[in-house]
Design a protein around this motif. Structure first.
Motif, short mmCIF file in Angstrom:
data_model
loop_
_atom_site.label_atom_id
_atom_site.label_comp_id
_atom_site.label_asym_id
_atom_site.label_seq_id
_atom_site.Cartn_x
_atom_site.Cartn_y
_atom_site.Cartn_z
N LEU A 94 -0.86 -28.74 -11.09
CA LEU A 94 -0.54 -27.70 -12.08
C LEU A 94 -1.80 -27.10 -12.69
CD1 LEU A 94 2.43 -29.31 -14.04
CD2 LEU A 94 2.50 -27.14 -12.82
N LEU A 95 -2.74 -27.98 -13.07
CA LEU A 95 -3.97 -27.49 -13.70
C LEU A 95 -4.84 -26.76 -12.69
CD1 LEU A 95 -4.89 -30.39 -16.17
CD2 LEU A 95 -3.59 -28.32 -16.60
N ARG A 136 -3.86 -25.00 -10.19
CA ARG A 136 -3.31 -23.67 -10.00
C ARG A 136 -3.78 -22.72 -11.11
NH1 ARG A 136 2.87 -23.86 -9.81
NH2 ARG A 136 2.71 -25.98 -9.05
N ARG A 137 -3.93 -23.28 -12.33
CA ARG A 137 -4.40 -22.46 -13.44
C ARG A 137 -5.92 -22.47 -13.55
NH1 ARG A 137 -0.96 -25.50 -17.82
NH2 ARG A 137 1.05 -25.55 -16.76
N LYS A 138 -6.60 -23.12 -12.60
CA LYS A 138 -8.06 -23.23 -12.57
C LYS A 138 -8.60 -23.89 -13.84
CE LYS A 138 -8.85 -19.76 -9.13
NZ LYS A 138 -7.81 -20.33 -8.28
N VAL A 139 -7.90 -24.94 -14.30
CA VAL A 139 -8.33 -25.71 -15.46
C VAL A 139 -8.74 -27.09 -14.96
CG1 VAL A 139 -7.61 -26.72 -17.66
CG2 VAL A 139 -6.70 -24.50 -16.97
N THR A 171 2.89 -30.61 -17.80
CA THR A 171 2.09 -31.81 -17.54
C THR A 171 2.68 -33.10 -18.12
OG1 THR A 171 0.75 -31.18 -19.44
CG2 THR A 171 -0.11 -30.60 -17.27
#
Ligand code: ATP
Ligand code: MG
Length: 413
Positions: free
Chosen positions: A102-103, A105-108, A133
């Motif tokens: 998930l992160l 995908r958000r580039k975090v 999350t």
């Protein structure tokens, strides 16, 4: 089975967040035939969480908690559940993989707080949260199921729909409850109830009728409670058929369908298109229509013709019409509808011009006055309505009235 819902969060107790989670969960459980014995809200406080769990477990076999599962220090639900169920946290590799994905995908990048979200109480079944999350958790102890879900409404909904409800269904709890929703527009609740007095009086005892109004649209819900699914369904169908004959004129759809969805469906099945020319609704009808998935198939676009210059310049309304009759008039609204159809080439158009308020009314045209026109190749119809004095309510009512006029015109087409 009896259930209790507990929402956790200081922000709910200070009135900053409205507790919509409880309503959603209660509705979902109710449709499975589970009785809700209580809904409460408590602060992010370990002592209060434990007290609430102790009390609820006396009354019910199912407890659903939401909130306090986030990665920050004020989120204490998970730690408290470990204490309550005498268990400890272990890192779950599947949850960790889900968080990383998930992160990613958000580039975090992952930090320690995120890693901690992959720690779950050893004794629970993890409910994988594919949209956030924080995982959900399902505990079974001494005949009570306790489910803990994130507070974020769409994550909670995801877990209720994809994890909690399917599990409860498998356990085959509750009695059969069947619902049928019938959507109506155009009659106020009191009038509808008057027409349905005899109908209600002759319903069998296990079928109930509820009126669920929301600004102009009234949903009628018939509920049958019984043990046998098949006979309940047959009985319910015959009651719906009876209802159809009594109020045929005001029923626009069956099932949870909005007017804009129904208009879209009618256009779509007939391969037709529409456009809008909106003055006082300022694009609200366009917004309602485009909130329906797939609307690009039937909706070509809109002119928000707020000023007279746009009505004349873009839509081609004759200046003389506005000078003689005013912008809020049958003549003007018809010209707007025809103009919109001409410039876009759509099969149908809606035009709206009125006074939403709170200012701008006159003795002749008070606040709440609206002229609506619908147009197709066979002609243009205009009708006026008078609603109330609240601007937001008026915009919604004008929009619904317009959609309903168009719906009827498409049916006659
Ligand atoms: P997060 O991972 O975002 O921290 P969380 O499980 O810790 O989730 P909270 O921190 O309690 O949940 O709330 C997250 C968001 O969800 C907040 O914006 C909050 O206002 C909202 N929220 C929490 N509880 C409810 C509720 N009962 N009804 C509606 N919204 C809620
Ligand atoms: Mg939080």
């Amino acid at each position: 089975m009896k259930a209790e819902i507990i929402t956790i969060g200081d922000e709910i107790l200070i009135g900053q967040t409205v507790d919509t989670n409880s309503a959603y969960i209660a509705g979902s459980l109710n449709s499975l035939g589970i009785e809700i014995t209580g809904i409460s809200t408590i602060p992010d406080d370990a002592g209060r969480i434990i007290n609430a769990l102790n009390e609820a477990s006396i009354r019910s076999e199912l407890i659903i908690l939401t909130g306090g599962l986030g990665p920050t220090s004020d989120d204490i639900t998970k730690k408290t559940l470990c204490e309550y169920f005498s268990t400890s946290l272990i890192r779950d590799s599947e949850v960790l993989a889900n968080i990383s994905e998930l992160l990613g995908r958000r580039k975090v990048s992952l930090n320690n707080n995120n890693l901690a979200q992959a720690d779950v109480p050893q004794s629970c079944t993890v409910l994988m949260n594919r949209v956030g999350t924080a995982p959900g958790m399902w505990f079974m102890k001494d005949g009570t199921i306790t489910v803990s879900l994130p507070g974020v409404p769409y994550e909670m909904k995801y877990l209720i729909d994809h994890q909690v409800i399917p599990r409860l269904k498998n356990m085959s709890i509750g009695s059969t409850i069947l619902h049928r929703n019938i959507m109506t527009y155009g009659l106020p609740e009191a009038h509808l109830a008057e027409m349905l007095t005899d109908f209600e009086a002759t319903l069998p005892s296990f079928v109930k009728l509820a009126y669920l109004p929301s600004s102009g649209v009234i949903k009628l819900r018939l509920t049958a409670r019984g043990i046998d699914v098949n006979s309940s369904a047959v009985q319910l169908e015959s009651e719906v058929a009876r209802l159809r004959t009594i109020i045929a004129d005001v029923i626009y759809a069956e099932g949870e369908v909005t007017l804009e969805q129904e208009v879209g469906r009618l256009l779509s099945v007939n391969n037709l298109t529409m456009t809008t020319a909106e003055s006082c609704t300022g694009g609200n009808i366009a917004r309602m229509i485009t909130s329906v998935p797939g609307s690009s198939r039937w909706y070509v676009g809109s002119v928000v013709a707020y000023s007279n210059d746009i009505k004349t310049g873009l839509l081609g309304v004759d200046k003389e019409i506005i000078r003689l009759y005013g912008a809020v008039s049958s003549e003007c609204v018809k010209a707007m509808a025809e103009g919109a159809r001409l410039i876009t080439g759509a099969s149908f158009s809606i035009a709206v011009t009125g006074i939403a308020g709170p200012d701008g009314g006159t003795a002749e045209k008070p606040v709440g006055t609206v002229w609506i026109a619908t147009s197709d190749k066979n002609g243009t119809l205009a009708e006026s309505f008078l609603f109330g004095s609240d601007r937001q309510v008026n915009i919604r009512r004008f929009s619904l009235a317009a959609l309903n006029m168009l719906r009827k015109q498409i049916i006659r087409h």
